[in-house]
Design a protein around this motif. Structure first.
Motif, PDB file in Angstrom:
ATOM      1  N   THR A  56      59.479  85.244  84.527  1.00  0.00           N
ATOM      2  CA  THR A  56      59.078  84.674  85.819  1.00  0.00           C
ATOM      3  C   THR A  56      59.980  83.484  86.067  1.00  0.00           C
ATOM      4  O   THR A  56      60.020  82.558  85.262  1.00  0.00           O
ATOM      5  CB  THR A  56      57.616  84.190  85.822  1.00  0.00           C
ATOM      6  N   GLN A  57      60.715  83.550  87.138  1.00  0.00           N
ATOM      7  CA  GLN A  57      61.644  82.471  87.444  1.00  0.00           C
ATOM      8  C   GLN A  57      61.566  82.139  88.922  1.00  0.00           C
ATOM      9  O   GLN A  57      61.268  82.998  89.744  1.00  0.00           O
ATOM     10  CB  GLN A  57      63.068  82.884  87.077  1.00  0.00           C
ATOM     11  N   LYS A  58      61.890  80.876  89.196  1.00  0.00           N
ATOM     12  CA  LYS A  58      61.780  80.419  90.578  1.00  0.00           C
ATOM     13  C   LYS A  58      62.947  80.909  91.417  1.00  0.00           C
ATOM     14  O   LYS A  58      64.081  80.927  90.968  1.00  0.00           O
ATOM     15  CB  LYS A  58      61.770  78.892  90.600  1.00  0.00           C
ATOM     16  N   LEU A  59      62.655  81.260  92.667  1.00  0.00           N
ATOM     17  CA  LEU A  59      63.708  81.512  93.634  1.00  0.00           C
ATOM     18  C   LEU A  59      64.372  80.179  93.962  1.00  0.00           C
ATOM     19  O   LEU A  59      63.714  79.147  93.938  1.00  0.00           O
ATOM     20  CB  LEU A  59      63.117  82.063  94.932  1.00  0.00           C
ATOM     21  N   ASP A  60      65.661  80.231  94.281  1.00  0.00           N
ATOM     22  CA  ASP A  60      66.339  79.030  94.759  1.00  0.00           C
ATOM     23  C   ASP A  60      66.824  79.323  96.176  1.00  0.00           C
ATOM     24  O   ASP A  60      67.841  79.980  96.372  1.00  0.00           O
ATOM     25  CB  ASP A  60      67.519  78.700  93.827  1.00  0.00           C
ATOM     26  N   VAL A  61      66.045  78.882  97.150  1.00  0.00           N
ATOM     27  CA  VAL A  61      66.374  79.215  98.541  1.00  0.00           C
ATOM     28  C   VAL A  61      66.615  77.963  99.379  1.00  0.00           C
ATOM     29  O   VAL A  61      66.624  78.019 100.600  1.00  0.00           O
ATOM     30  CB  VAL A  61      65.254  80.063  99.195  1.00  0.00           C
ATOM     31  N   ALA A  62      66.823  76.818  98.709  1.00  0.00           N
ATOM     32  CA  ALA A  62      66.900  75.557  99.456  1.00  0.00           C
ATOM     33  C   ALA A  62      68.245  75.342 100.140  1.00  0.00           C
ATOM     34  O   ALA A  62      68.332  74.586 101.092  1.00  0.00           O
ATOM     35  CB  ALA A  62      66.605  74.392  98.519  1.00  0.00           C
ATOM     36  N   SER A  63      69.300  75.998  99.680  1.00  0.00           N
ATOM     37  CA  SER A  63      70.602  75.706 100.277  1.00  0.00           C
ATOM     38  C   SER A  63      70.734  76.403 101.622  1.00  0.00           C
ATOM     39  O   SER A  63      70.075  77.404 101.876  1.00  0.00           O
ATOM     40  CB  SER A  63      71.732  76.150  99.341  1.00  0.00           C
ATOM     41  N   PRO A  64      71.586  75.858 102.499  1.00  0.00           N
ATOM     42  CA  PRO A  64      71.744  76.472 103.819  1.00  0.00           C
ATOM     43  C   PRO A  64      72.550  77.774 103.786  1.00  0.00           C
ATOM     44  O   PRO A  64      72.644  78.456 104.794  1.00  0.00           O
ATOM     45  CB  PRO A  64      72.483  75.403 104.625  1.00  0.00           C
ATOM     46  N   SER A  65      73.146  78.119 102.647  1.00  0.00           N
ATOM     47  CA  SER A  65      74.056  79.262 102.617  1.00  0.00           C
ATOM     48  C   SER A  65      73.661  80.370 101.648  1.00  0.00           C
ATOM     49  O   SER A  65      73.765  81.544 101.983  1.00  0.00           O
ATOM     50  CB  SER A  65      75.466  78.792 102.229  1.00  0.00           C
ATOM     51  N   ILE A  66      73.248  80.002 100.436  1.00  0.00           N
ATOM     52  CA  ILE A  66      73.126  80.995  99.369  1.00  0.00           C
ATOM     53  C   ILE A  66      71.725  80.959  98.766  1.00  0.00           C
ATOM     54  O   ILE A  66      71.186  79.881  98.499  1.00  0.00           O
ATOM     55  CB  ILE A  66      74.184  80.726  98.265  1.00  0.00           C
ATOM     56  N   GLU A  67      71.145  82.138  98.569  1.00  0.00           N
ATOM     57  CA  GLU A  67      69.836  82.234  97.923  1.00  0.00           C
ATOM     58  C   GLU A  67      69.976  82.929  96.578  1.00  0.00           C
ATOM     59  O   GLU A  67      70.683  83.928  96.458  1.00  0.00           O
ATOM     60  CB  GLU A  67      68.869  83.015  98.813  1.00  0.00           C
ATOM     61  N   ARG A  68      69.268  82.396  95.572  1.00  0.00           N
ATOM     62  CA  ARG A  68      69.333  82.994  94.248  1.00  0.00           C
ATOM     63  C   ARG A  68      67.966  83.521  93.838  1.00  0.00           C
ATOM     64  O   ARG A  68      66.957  82.866  94.049  1.00  0.00           O
ATOM     65  CB  ARG A  68      69.770  81.951  93.200  1.00  0.00           C
ATOM     66  N   ASP A  69      67.963  84.703  93.254  1.00  0.00           N
ATOM     67  CA  ASP A  69      66.729  85.266  92.719  1.00  0.00           C
ATOM     68  C   ASP A  69      66.990  85.623  91.255  1.00  0.00           C
ATOM     69  O   ASP A  69      67.396  86.744  90.931  1.00  0.00           O
ATOM     70  CB  ASP A  69      66.344  86.519  93.525  1.00  0.00           C
ATOM     71  N   PRO A  70      66.798  84.653  90.347  1.00  0.00           N
ATOM     72  CA  PRO A  70      67.211  84.851  88.953  1.00  0.00           C
ATOM     73  C   PRO A  70      66.484  86.009  88.259  1.00  0.00           C
ATOM     74  O   PRO A  70      66.986  86.528  87.266  1.00  0.00           O
ATOM     75  CB  PRO A  70      66.862  83.527  88.275  1.00  0.00           C
ATOM     76  N   GLU A  71      65.337  86.415  88.766  1.00  0.00           N
ATOM     77  CA  GLU A  71      64.641  87.530  88.109  1.00  0.00           C
ATOM     78  C   GLU A  71      65.422  88.832  88.221  1.00  0.00           C
ATOM     79  O   GLU A  71      65.299  89.721  87.391  1.00  0.00           O
ATOM     80  CB  GLU A  71      63.240  87.705  88.705  1.00  0.00           C
ATOM     81  N   LYS A  72      66.224  88.954  89.269  1.00  0.00           N
ATOM     82  CA  LYS A  72      67.006  90.187  89.437  1.00  0.00           C
ATOM     83  C   LYS A  72      68.308  90.151  88.641  1.00  0.00           C
ATOM     84  O   LYS A  72      68.998  91.160  88.523  1.00  0.00           O
ATOM     85  CB  LYS A  72      67.331  90.396  90.914  1.00  0.00           C
TER      86      LYS A  72
END
Lengths: 154, 570
Positions: free
Chosen positions: B128-144
């Motif tokens: 279980t890991q947090k999404l990182d969606v705070a930047s205006p350009s790039i979103e990260r979904d470390p679980e994938k």
């Protein structure tokens, strides 16, 4: 305590000195604070993400300050058979932290070790290099309570 | 030396890997963590092959050849191992393929299909890991994330940014900025090269599709769209067309059908950029200004220099990037001309770039309103077209609207590394000598190499220029400037390898062969246009006459130029 001596000891902009530097800093401060990792990044010219990657990869590095008392729970085979998991769970519940963490009041750090080398008195824990063997859940609670009482008396 | 692959003899050079030889021989070996030209990690093991005399299977991407080596790339043992590796990767993968942005275009999904994974033999623990969606350009979904480390190597070895790295070990391993921070708070330049090199859906752009649909459907909004040069040679790939297909006319038609009110061409403001930038360069040359001048159209590069070389900010051209110039003109010149309240205008840029999303919200880029309201990547536009049920490949051609739709070949070559430089030289030569050049093709600064240089004699002086792409390559030039020993007058910098044609917003996955074809298409458009120099763009000349005055005028400075800020590395 200052870490200035570490930065004098090693050549700047040389990535190969990273691990010895981190070791020296931890020797002085007991752990690797965030701002020191940033300083090492600037000094070695490595991105701080890499410093963090290395610091979290090796078990020898700690990112939190050590508690006043360090409790090590033996999780070796003999201790496991003798119920060391219960001992560990008890400590985790009593201290409200997980293995590898430090209590908020900085009194205790809880760690597990693969084998302390005292299988004859399993299950065993060490607190500040003092060994406690033939443990039960009740005994652990008592030992912990005595440490906490000492603290309040001081 | 001589080696045997699948019973066939072939020649190999000492030091080469098995994979390199196999590729040359036309044999396909699947890879996940491998990235050509970067350090091999051998971490995913999908490229394993059988080598006689070796105790176990070896990773072909990292294993060097030896004399007399006998390799089997497709034996039953190899196939079984690869299938197991895929199954193990899937065991701790979320497997939300249907909802995933990479559905249908995912390397893990394709491999599972190719190796016939029909059931899941292993059930692994999920992280279980947090999404990182705070930047205006790039979103990260470390679980994938499958921890192939391609993003990390691109970020460190090609871009020398190092915003992310692998932290922790074993099951807890994860790709993250230091201290589990968000990309938003570290010196990430938002170039998006991590996205175009991610085999799965762990990295994606921050989507602007919804806000653009909302604007289109808003009864009072006048929605103006503009298209960057590199989009027209890449969008076709999203619809199964050959890389390098030129689909400019189809894009215009598609945009009209999507409901945009006006369709402009960013190539127009690329021409305008050249007028401003060439004038700025000549001014610096004649009046002892700061040299070399560095180009400023790549927002990832701008953020890079702001973070890592803030002392050199005054070397940057003050020109806004073309789509920002266009946005500023749409909300002033165009609004005035059409008598539309600029507050009701919504400007959308279709860009091959993820950093443009961040750029569009920089506070200094806009007076009363942001110059650009939303930025769609090439991929997002493709999704919108599919969403709207438009059969892209069958669309008729259409033309951009006036007055911000005319462009020359100089505008279109902005899409390829070296293009801005070439376009600027064409116009600088004319401005200095009053004559058109005999041969306007500057071949030495074309191509996908990271550094290209040329000496251009113009009217008694020799202009020393360079075109640089991939951020790591610019460090040498910046260190030179810092030391005061730079012999250059003008340096073009593009953050992405190969320039915008291989930008972080382009169709996936990225590879050099595709980039090469997109580049050829860019120069083909240029070659076939009747006008190939920015100063020949009549709409640009008219704009100066009617509205701006002259290049670098006070009004031009207000609308088309900007400033930069020093940013911390931490």
């Amino acid at each position: 305590m200052s870490t200035a001596s570490v930065y004098e000891k090693y050549p700047a902009q040389d990535p190969s000195v990273l691990i010895p530097m981190l070791q020296d800093i931890q020797e002085i401060l007991g752990y690797l604070p965030e701002d020191e990792m940033h300083k090492v990044a600037n000094f070695t010219r490595l991105p701080v993400s890499r410093i963090y990657g290395v610091a979290t990869f090796y078990n020898q590095f700690r990112l939190q300050p050590l508690g006043q008392h360090v409790i090590r729970v033996c999780r070796g085979t003999a201790c496991h058979v003798k119920g060391s998991l219960d001992i560990l769970t008890t400590l985790e519940n009593e201290l409200k932290i997980k293995a590898g963490e430090t209590t908020k009041d900085l009194l205790f750090t809880l760690e597990t070790v693969a084998c302390i080398g005292a299988c004859s008195i399993a299950p065993v824990i060490s607190i500040d290099n003092e060994y406690y063997g033939h443990l039960t859940v009740k005994k652990v609670q008592k030992i912990l309570a005595s440490f906490k009482n000492d603290q309040t008396e001081e | 030396m001589r080696i045997t692959i699948n019973d066939k003899e072939c020649w190999a050079n000492p030091g080469e890997t098995i994979l390199a030889v196999a590729e040359r021989e036309g044999l396909k070996i699947p890879t996940l963590c491998y990235l050509k030209g970067l350090s091999p990690t051998g971490s995913c093991r999908i490229c394993v092959v059988e080598v006689e005399s070796q105790r176990s299977l070896v990773p072909s991407c990292a294993f060097p050849v030896f004399e007399g080596m006998k390799v089997k790339t497709n034996s039953p043992q190899v196939r079984r191992a690869r299938k197991t590796i895929i199954e193990l990767l899937l065991a701790n993968h979320p497997q939300e393929c249907l909802q995933c942005v990479r559905n249908g275009n995912c390397e893990l999904q394709s491999l599972a299909a190719e190796y016939g994974v029909r059931s899941l033999r292993y059930k692994g623990e999920r992280r279980t890991q947090k999404l990182d969606v705070a930047s205006p350009s790039i979103e990260r979904d470390p679980e994938k994330c499958i921890l192939c480390g391609r993003c990390v190597r691109i970020c460190h070895e090609v871009q020398s940014v190092g915003a992310i790295d692998i932290a922790q070990r074993g099951f807890k391993s994860t790709v993250t900025p230091a201290f589990y921070n968000s990309l938003n708070t570290v010196p990430c330049v938002f170039c998006g090269q991590c996205i175009v090199n991610c085999p799965v859906g762990a990295l994606k752009e921050k989507s602007h599709e919804k806000i653009v649909w909302d604007a289109i459907n808003h009864p009072e909004k006048h929605v103006v769209v503009q298209v960057a040069p590199a989009v027209r040679v890449a969008l076709g790939e999203e619809f199964g067309m050959e890389p390098g297909s030129v689909v400019t006319g189809k894009i215009v038609t598609a945009l009209r059908r999507l409901g945009f009110n006006t369709v402009f061409d960013t190539d127009f403001s690329a021409d305008l950029t050249i007028m401003e930038e060439a004038t700025e360069l000549l001014d610096r040359l004649n009046n002892g200004g700061k040299l070399p001048m560095l180009t400023s159209c790549s927002p990832g590069w701008i953020k890079y220099i702001e973070h890592f070389y803030p002392e050199q900010l005054s070397n940057l051209s003050s020109c806004k990037s073309p789509h920002e110039m266009q946005g500023a003109l749409i909300k002033s010149f165009y609004a005035e001309k059409m008598k539309i309240d600029p507050s009701k205008i919504f400007v959308v840029s279709i860009m091959p770039c993820t950093a443009k999303k961040y750029e569009a919200q920089r506070p200094e880029l806009g007076e009363d309103y942001q110059d650009v309201d939303a930025v769609l990547t090439t991929r997002e536009l493709a999704r919108m077209i599919k969403n709207a049920g438009i059969d892209f490949t069958k669309l008729p051609d259409d033309y951009f609207d006036d007055p911000l739709g005319e462009s020359t070949g100089a505008g279109v070559i902005f899409g390829s590394s070296g293009g801005v430089m070439e376009a600027a030289l064409r116009t600088a030569y004319f401005t200095l000598t009053g004559k058109e050049m005999d041969n306007i093709d500057f071949r030495p600064i074309r191509g996908l190499e990271g550094v290209k240089e040329a000496d251009v004699p113009v009217k008694g002086i020799v202009l020393k220029v360079a075109a640089v792409n991939s951020l790591k390559n610019i460090n040498y030039f910046l260190d030179q400037i810092k030391a005061g020993t730079s012999p250059y007058h003008f340096i073009e910098v593009m953050a992405c390898p190969g320039g915008c044609i291989n930008g972080g917003g382009q169709p996936l996955p990225s590879n050099p062969a595709k980039t090469e074809k997109r580049m050829q298409a860019i120069y083909k458009i240029d070659r076939e246009l009747p006008k190939r120099c920015s100063h020949q763009n009549e709409s640009v000349q008219k704009l100066y006459k009617e509205f701006l005055g002259h290049p670098n005028s006070h009004k031009a400075h207000e609308l088309l130029h900007t400033h930069y800020v020093r940013r911390d590395v931490e």
